[in-house]
Motif scaffolding. Structure first.
Motif, PDB file in Angstrom:
ATOM      1  N   LEU A 170       0.833  -1.207   0.000  1.00 53.26           N
ATOM      2  CA  LEU A 170       0.000   0.000   0.000  1.00 53.26           C
ATOM      3  C   LEU A 170       0.866   1.256   0.000  1.00 53.26           C
ATOM      4  N   VAL A 171       1.856   1.261   0.844  1.00 50.06           N
ATOM      5  CA  VAL A 171       2.712   2.451   0.932  1.00 50.06           C
ATOM      6  C   VAL A 171       3.482   2.662  -0.374  1.00 50.06           C
ATOM      7  N   GLU A 172       3.951   1.585  -0.966  1.00 49.43           N
ATOM      8  CA  GLU A 172       4.684   1.729  -2.231  1.00 49.43           C
ATOM      9  C   GLU A 172       3.796   2.354  -3.304  1.00 49.43           C
ATOM     10  N   ARG A 173       2.553   1.890  -3.341  1.00 47.53           N
ATOM     11  CA  ARG A 173       1.616   2.423  -4.335  1.00 47.53           C
ATOM     12  C   ARG A 173       1.394   3.918  -4.104  1.00 47.53           C
ATOM     13  N   VAL A 174       1.159   4.252  -2.840  1.00 45.79           N
ATOM     14  CA  VAL A 174       0.890   5.643  -2.495  1.00 45.79           C
ATOM     15  C   VAL A 174       2.117   6.525  -2.743  1.00 45.79           C
ATOM     16  N   ARG A 175       3.274   5.978  -2.458  1.00 44.30           N
ATOM     17  CA  ARG A 175       4.508   6.725  -2.679  1.00 44.30           C
ATOM     18  C   ARG A 175       4.671   7.118  -4.145  1.00 44.30           C
ATOM     19  N   LYS A 176       4.360   6.185  -5.024  1.00 39.04           N
ATOM     20  CA  LYS A 176       4.495   6.472  -6.458  1.00 39.04           C
ATOM     21  C   LYS A 176       3.557   7.592  -6.881  1.00 39.04           C
ATOM     22  N   GLN A 177       2.450   7.725  -6.183  1.00 43.07           N
ATOM     23  CA  GLN A 177       1.505   8.810  -6.488  1.00 43.07           C
ATOM     24  C   GLN A 177       1.942  10.135  -5.858  1.00 43.07           C
ATOM     25  N   GLY A 178       3.088  10.092  -5.184  1.00 42.54           N
ATOM     26  CA  GLY A 178       3.517  11.301  -4.469  1.00 42.54           C
ATOM     27  C   GLY A 178       2.609  11.611  -3.298  1.00 42.54           C
ATOM     28  N   ASN A 179       1.900  10.627  -2.842  1.00 36.48           N
ATOM     29  CA  ASN A 179       0.930  10.813  -1.765  1.00 36.48           C
ATOM     30  C   ASN A 179       1.442  10.135  -0.483  1.00 36.48           C
ATOM     31  N   SER A 180       0.647  10.111   0.560  1.00 33.61           N
ATOM     32  CA  SER A 180       1.128   9.579   1.841  1.00 33.61           C
ATOM     33  C   SER A 180      -0.029   8.953   2.612  1.00 33.61           C
ATOM     34  N   VAL A 181       0.316   8.154   3.614  1.00 36.45           N
ATOM     35  CA  VAL A 181      -0.707   7.502   4.443  1.00 36.45           C
ATOM     36  C   VAL A 181      -0.456   7.762   5.925  1.00 36.45           C
ATOM     37  N   GLY A 182      -1.507   7.574   6.704  1.00 34.91           N
ATOM     38  CA  GLY A 182      -1.393   7.626   8.165  1.00 34.91           C
ATOM     39  C   GLY A 182      -1.736   6.288   8.762  1.00 34.91           C
ATOM     40  N   GLY A 183      -1.795   6.256  10.077  1.00 36.15           N
ATOM     41  CA  GLY A 183      -2.131   4.981  10.720  1.00 36.15           C
ATOM     42  C   GLY A 183      -2.005   5.062  12.225  1.00 36.15           C
ATOM     43  N   LEU A 184      -2.007   3.900  12.819  1.00 36.70           N
ATOM     44  CA  LEU A 184      -1.929   3.815  14.276  1.00 36.70           C
ATOM     45  C   LEU A 184      -0.660   3.081  14.699  1.00 36.70           C
ATOM     46  N   ILE A 185      -0.061   3.564  15.754  1.00 38.89           N
ATOM     47  CA  ILE A 185       1.037   2.842  16.385  1.00 38.89           C
ATOM     48  C   ILE A 185       0.547   2.353  17.739  1.00 38.89           C
ATOM     49  N   GLY A 186       0.813   1.084  18.009  1.00 39.14           N
ATOM     50  CA  GLY A 186       0.501   0.534  19.318  1.00 39.14           C
ATOM     51  C   GLY A 186       1.752   0.489  20.166  1.00 39.14           C
ATOM     52  N   CYS A 187       1.562   0.517  21.463  1.00 38.89           N
ATOM     53  CA  CYS A 187       2.726   0.445  22.351  1.00 38.89           C
ATOM     54  C   CYS A 187       2.335  -0.311  23.611  1.00 38.89           C
ATOM     55  N   VAL A 188       3.259  -1.109  24.113  1.00 37.90           N
ATOM     56  CA  VAL A 188       3.022  -1.822  25.358  1.00 37.90           C
ATOM     57  C   VAL A 188       4.236  -1.682  26.279  1.00 37.90           C
ATOM     58  N   ALA A 189       3.975  -1.493  27.553  1.00 35.00           N
ATOM     59  CA  ALA A 189       5.043  -1.512  28.561  1.00 35.00           C
ATOM     60  C   ALA A 189       4.741  -2.669  29.506  1.00 35.00           C
ATOM     61  N   ARG A 190       5.657  -3.593  29.593  1.00 39.57           N
ATOM     62  CA  ARG A 190       5.463  -4.777  30.434  1.00 39.57           C
ATOM     63  C   ARG A 190       6.452  -4.771  31.585  1.00 39.57           C
ATOM     64  N   GLY A 191       5.986  -5.202  32.721  1.00 37.88           N
ATOM     65  CA  GLY A 191       6.871  -5.268  33.887  1.00 37.88           C
ATOM     66  C   GLY A 191       6.788  -4.058  34.796  1.00 37.88           C
ATOM     67  N   VAL A 192       5.923  -3.118  34.458  1.00 45.27           N
ATOM     68  CA  VAL A 192       5.765  -1.947  35.331  1.00 45.27           C
ATOM     69  C   VAL A 192       5.110  -2.395  36.642  1.00 45.27           C
ATOM     70  N   PRO A 193       5.711  -2.115  37.763  1.00 48.54           N
ATOM     71  CA  PRO A 193       5.137  -2.556  39.031  1.00 48.54           C
ATOM     72  C   PRO A 193       3.889  -1.746  39.396  1.00 48.54           C
ATOM     73  N   VAL A 194       3.144  -2.203  40.365  1.00 51.20           N
ATOM     74  CA  VAL A 194       2.004  -1.431  40.859  1.00 51.20           C
ATOM     75  C   VAL A 194       2.520  -0.147  41.512  1.00 51.20           C
ATOM     76  N   GLY A 195       1.911   0.975  41.218  1.00 50.50           N
ATOM     77  CA  GLY A 195       2.213   2.167  41.995  1.00 50.50           C
ATOM     78  C   GLY A 195       2.799   3.357  41.259  1.00 50.50           C
ATOM     79  N   TRP A 196       3.092   3.238  39.971  1.00 45.98           N
ATOM     80  CA  TRP A 196       3.643   4.398  39.269  1.00 45.98           C
ATOM     81  C   TRP A 196       2.508   5.272  38.749  1.00 45.98           C
ATOM     82  N   GLY A 197       2.680   6.583  38.855  1.00 44.61           N
ATOM     83  CA  GLY A 197       1.650   7.524  38.416  1.00 44.61           C
ATOM     84  C   GLY A 197       1.321   8.464  39.559  1.00 44.61           C
ATOM     85  N   ASP A 198       0.969   9.687  39.255  1.00 42.79           N
ATOM     86  CA  ASP A 198       0.859  10.716  40.276  1.00 42.79           C
ATOM     87  C   ASP A 198      -0.444  11.486  40.140  1.00 42.79           C
TER      88      ASP A 198
END
Lengths: 360, 360, 360, 360
Positions: free
Chosen positions: A195-223
C-alpha cells in the motif's frame, strides 16, 4: 519554554533541521549506569531517514556524540548532553518554502507566532527534532530495563484500513523488527508495505496507528490527580509531530460497553494479584496496577505530498505550491522508536517520582 | 507532587470525598478581573450530583467560598483559594469499601502505592476532586472570554453507539443546556436519555464521547515541542477521572485518508487567512492557527455498578463485592463542565505564555 | 505564580491579612506520617503576634484546621490543605493606608505592579502570609526528625550591636525557648529585651540576625549546579519578609581569610569522616558533607514606626504618614519559627530529591 | 535535576571540566533578537582563565559555537544551544585527585552522593561549569538592554580587608574594566593587585566581595511571596562556586539601624516617584521599586592552595595532599561576569513573568 519534558528525569531538546545540529540534555539520570554512544546509536538508526524504501530517502548518518555526563563509561549523575551534527544541509531544494506555507505544516503558525522562521527543511518543525527525544529515550529505556525490569515495545498497528493482529502481552521485538514496516503481523505487514509503495508512487502519503506496550511496570507508578500515568503518556504522544490521537486500554472502543462488561475483576492467585481482563490498559486511577500498559497513537498522513495545492505566501497572498524531490510516504516505521522513547521518558520519570515519595 | 496543573496560570487542588472539604488555589491569575462566588457557582452547579434523573442522586449543595485573592470584587494578582466544604459525609453505606477493592476503581492502586487510603467515598479518587478544577476553570473561562474573546463549549457527542450530529463551528451553549444530557442534537439527546434510564434501572452504566470546541483562539498559542497545544489538551483530558482517549481534528478517523485528502489548504480572503477545511482541528505544529479548536474525549462506562462482581480484599484474598445504594449511570452530563474547565486552564496558560515570550 | 516553593515536597500558600483566611497546600508529603493539628499548632503559636511584650500586641488565636490529606491520623500521600481563618479583621485603624503608602513597605510596589491592592493590614504583604509556611514547615520538620533524624534549630543571634555567643553544634531548643527573645545566650537575651523595650516606647524598631543550624543531615543532599543546598536556603531565607541578607559557614567574615586558613581539612576516625573545622558550614560544592549546616539571616528593622514620615499617596502626591496603634518593635522572636520552617522545607525537598536520583 | 535555572527564560547547563565540552540550552528567549557568537564571546573572554597575572594561568580559548535557535542572525524563539569544546584536557597533573579529596572542594561530597566522579580537573565542580551560565547571561543582558533599557554592572568591592569606594548609582563599565582586578576604585585596585600577587607567590589565595548593580529596572518586577526578586537573586548568587553570602541594600549592615533611620521615604518630583534614600536596595516586598538594585556577594578564598594539607582518600584513609602546578589566587575578577550573568538571568525571567501576568 516548551522544550523540556519530565520532572525528575528531565530532558531539554534543541535544534533546527538545517542548523548546525540537534540534540538533548538529560538532567536527573541516576549515576553509575553503564552508558556509551553504542547504547544510543541503534535507536537513532531505527529513527533515521533512508532506512528503507517506504520512508523518506533523505540520507543522514545521524551519529550521536555524548558531550558530558559520563566518565569511564558510566553516568555521573550530572547532565548528559548529546549532539548530532547536521550534514545534509542543502537548502536549495526548498527555496520556495522561504515564502510559501506548506498546507497542514507548521510554517504558517511558526511565522505568525514568532515573526521569524528557519524555513530550510522546516527548521524546528522538522522531524529531526525528535532525534534528541530518541537519544534521551534510549537512556531511559536502558535504566528501565536494568533497574526496574520494564520492557517497552511499540509497533505499527494500522495503516489506513489495514489492521494488524497484535497481542500486547506477547508481541516480541524480533517480530517488530522482522519487516521494514515494523508491524509484528507479518502477513498484514506485507499488505501495508505494498500500500505504501503504491501511495509513494503517487507522491501521496498515508497515516495509521502505532501501538505500544510496557510490560513489567510494578504497581504504583503515576501521580494523581493531574500527573496520572495515562495523562503524561497522552501528552508525550500528542507532542510527537503528526500525532492526532491517543487512547489507552479499551479506549475509544470501550465507550460502547456497559460498566458491567467493561470492569476488570481482580483475582488473587498464589499471592499474586491480577485482573482477569485488562480493559483498563494497566492503569487505574492514574496509577499502574501491574498489568501490561498498552495504548494507541493516531498519526495523520504526512503533510508533504508531491501534488500542487492551494496555499498562501508570507504576505498572505493566495498562491500554489507543489513540493518537489523527496517525501515521506509513511512516517509510521520511523515513529515506532519515537513512541518507545517518549513512553520510556514518562515511565522513568514516574519511577523516580514514586521512589521519591513512597520510597521505591 | 501531581496536584498542580499549568505553568503561568497554575492551579493546585486538594481534598478527599469524605474529608472536611475540597478546593483549589489558583496562582498567577492576572489582577483586576471582576470575580466573586457568583462567577464560580454556576459551573459547580453544572458539575453537581443530583441535578437530574440520569446522574448520581447524591445530594450536595457544593457552595464555593473564595478565601483569598480578591478585594472589593476584583482579583489582586495573588493566589485565589476556593473551598467547598463537604456535607454528605455519611460513610456507613460504604463500609465494605474499607476492606474490599471495587473493580476498575482506584482502590487497589492507591492502597498499594501509598499503603494507606481514605476509603470513604473513594477519598481522593472520588469525582469530588474535580470541584477544584471546575472552580478554577470558571476563572479561566471568564478571563478567556473577557480579555481574549475566546469561547469554550463542550457537549455530549456520543453515548454508547448513539452519535449526535454537532457542528463545532456553530453549536451554542443554549442548545447544550437545553436538555439534561447536554447534547445539542435534541433528537439524539432524547434517545440517549432513554438509554441511560434503561441502563440505570439495571444498576449498570454507560460511557461515551464528549466533544469540545474553543472558538476565537488567535493564531500563535502553543509551545512546541513538548508543550504543543494538543499535547497539553490531551494531558488535561486524560487527567479527568474515567477518561480513556483523546483525539483532535480528524483524529482517529483521519488515519484512513491520504495526505492529499487530509491537508487543509490555506486561502486568504480580504486579508484574513483561513483554511478551507479544518482537519487539523485548529492546531498546526502545536500552535493554534486561528480556526476552531475541536477535539473529543472518550469516557469509559462508570465503574460502579449495582451487580455482584469478583474482586479481592485488602489482604489479597479473593472475595465478591456488590455496590449498594446510589450509582452514577452516566457521568457524561457532569463531565461536560469538567472538560470545559480543563480546556480553559490549558488555553489561559498558553495565552499568558504567549504574552510572555512573544509580547501578546 | 510565585506562591509555590519546592519541587517534590511542594507548598503553595494563599491569603491576605484581612481576607477570610490564610493557609497552604502541601503536595508530595510521603504517606503514613502520623499527623494532626496538634503537630502544627505549637509552631503557629511560636509565630503568633501577642505572645510577649517585645512583639506586636495584635491578638490572634491562629487556630489551624487540616482540611485534607490525612485519614485516621495519618497522611495519605495526597495534598494536605491547612487553613487558618482570620479573626481580627478590623480595618478602621488602617484607613489611611488605603490612600497613603507606608515607607519601606510594599504598598507602593504592589499598587504599581498589580494596579489593585488589599490595603487593610497590608493584604498579602502582611506577615500573616507566613502562617502557611510555618504550618507546612511543621510537617517537614516532623518528617525530617522521624524519617531522617534531622534536627533544625534557629535562634536570635544579634539585635542591633548586641551579639550572642552561640555554638551551633551544641545549642538546644530549651535554651532558645527559655526567654521571650529566643536567644540561647541568656545574659545577652536580657540586654536585648531591654533594648527592644526602650525602642518600643519610642515607637521605633530594631533589626538583627537570626542564626540557624541543621544537625544530622547526611552526606549527599543538594543538587548542583543551580539547586545547591546553600542556594535553595538563600532563596528560602530571602523570601521571608524583612530579610536583607544570608550567609553560610564562614560567610561574609570568611572573606578576610586566606585559602590555607579557610580550608576544612578532612580526618577519618574509626571509619567516620569529619572535617576538623567547619568553615564550609556543612555544605561543599552545594552538597551536604555531614557536618552541621549553619547560616545567618539578616532582618532589617521593622518598617512600621509610630513617627510621622514623608511619603506619597496613591495619586503620587507628596504627603505625610504617621502609623498609629500597634507596632512590632522586633520581629526577630517571631521570625525564628519562620526560619526553621523554611529550612525544613528546603531540606525535606532535597531529602526526597536525593532519594529519587540516588536511591536514598 | 538541578541544572536548570529560570521559569520563562530557562537555561540548562552541562559539561565537565575535562569532558568533551561544556555549554547551555536557553529556552524561552523571545524571537527576533539579533544574536551571534560575537555577542557571547566577549563575556566568555572576561570569564576566561589566563587573562591576567592575578588569575589562574590555565590557557583556554573557550570559543563558543551557537548550534541552534538563530537563523539569519536573529533568534527564532526556539532553544538556543551553545557549546564550548574543551581543549586543555591533560589530566596527568591531577592524577592524585583520582584518589584523594581536596580539602574544601566538592570531591568528597560528589563521590559520596553519586558513587562515581569525574575527577580530572574537578569534573562538573570545576568553574568551567559557569561557561554555560555566562553564555546564557550574555543573551539575557542583550535582551535586557535592548528591550527594557536595563544595565547590569558588577565589580570587585573588597579583597580581604581592602574595601573599594564604589557608588552603585554612578559606577561605569569603563571604570570596572580599567584594571585587571575589575575594581572601579583605581587606587584600591592597585593595592588589591599587589596583595594578590604576594599571596599567589605563597601558593595561597584570597576571597572578597563582589558588588552588583542593576539600573533601569522598572517598578513591578518580582513575584511574591517565594519568588521575590531578592530571593531569586540570592539563589542565583549562592549557586555560584565559592560564594558564601549575599545581601541586598543595607544588608547585614542595616541591622544596626532603627526602623526610623532605615526607612526610605517616598518623594514625588514632577510626576516621578523616588525614594530619598535606597536602603531597600531597589526592592520592596519582593518587587522592584524603580531605584537601583544593588547587592553584594561574598566569595571565600579559592580552596586550591599549593601547600600540603591533611585530607582523606577515596577509601576514607587519612593522608596528605599538596596541590601542584597552576592555582587561582583570586577568583574575583573572573567572578565578575558570572555575577552579571546570573543577575541578568534573574531579571529577564522576571521581566517576562511580569509581562505574562500584568501585561508588560
Amino acid at each position: 519554554m516548551g522544550n523540556t519534558f519530565g520532572h525528575l528525569f528531565r530532558i531539554t531538546t534543541f535544534g533546527e533541521s538545517h542548523g548546525k545540529g540537534v540534540g538533548v540534555i538529560v538532567d536527573g539520570c541516576p549515576p553509575q549506569l553503564a552508558l556509551s554512544e553504542d547504547d544510543i546509536q541503534p535507536e537513532l538508526d531505527r529513527r533515521r531517514p533512508g532506512q528503507s524504501k517506504i520512508v523518506t530517502p533523505r540520507k543522514e548518518a545521524d551519529r550521536v556524540e555524548i558531550l558530558s555526563g559520563t566518565f569511564e563509561g558510566k553516568t555521573l549523575g550530572t547532565p548528559i548532553a548529546m549532539v548530532v551534527h547536521n550534514q545534509d544541509q542543502r537548502s536549495e531544494a526548498y527555496t520556495e518554502m522561504a515564502t510559501k506555507f506548506r498546507p497542514s505544516h507548521a510554517d504558517y503558525t511558526y511565522q505568525e507566532k514568532y515573526g521569524h522562521r528557519a524555513w530550510p527543511g522546516g527548521g524546528r518543525t522538522s522531524a529531526r527534532e525528535t532525534i534528541g527525544r530518541v537519544a534521551a529515550g534510549a537512556v531511559a529505556k536502558k535504566l528501565l530495563k536494568e533497574r526496574f525490569g520494564v520492557e517497552i515495545l511499540s509497533y505499527v498497528q494500522q495503516v489506513q484500513k489495514l489492521i494488524a493482529q497484535v497481542n500486547p502481552d506477547k508481541v516480541k521485538l524480533k517480530e517488530v523488527e522482522a519487516n521494514i514496516m515494523r508491524c509484528p503481523d507479518a502477513a498484514m505487514a506485507e499488505k501495508m508495505i505494498k500500500l505504501v509503495e503504491r501511495v509513494r508512487k503517487q507522491g501521496n502519503s498515508v497515516g495509521g496507528l502505532i501501538g505500544c506496550v510496557a510490560r513489567g511496570v510494578p504497581v504504583g507508578w503515576g501521580d494523581p490527580v493531574f500527573d496520572r500515568l495515562e495523562a503524561d503518556l497522552a501528552k508525550a504522544m500528542l507532542s510527537l509531530p503528526a500525532s492526532k490521537g491517543f487512547d489507552i486500554g479499551s479506549g475509544f472502543d470501550g465507550v460502547t460497553l456497559t460498566g458491567l462488561d467493561h470492569n476488570d475483576e481482580f483475582r488473587s492467585r498464589r499471592g499474586k494479584v491480577r485482573t482477569t481482563t485488562n480493559r483498563s490498559g494497566g492503569v487505574q486511577g492514574g496509577i499502574s496496577n501491574g498489568e501490561a500498559i498498552y495504548f494507541r497513537v493516531a498519526f495523520k498522513p504526512t503533510a508533504t505530498v508531491l501534488v500542487e495545492q492551494d496555499t498562501i505566501d508570507i504576505n498572505h497572498k493566495n498562491t500554489k505550491l507543489k513540493a518537489r524531490g523527496r517525501h515521506d510516504p509513511c512516517v509510521l516505521p520511523r515513529a515506532v522508536p519515537m513512541v518507545e522513547a517518549m513512553t520510556a521518558l514518562v515511565l522513568i520519570d514516574h519511577a523516580l517520582r514514586h521512589q521519591a515519595q513512597c520510597g521505591g
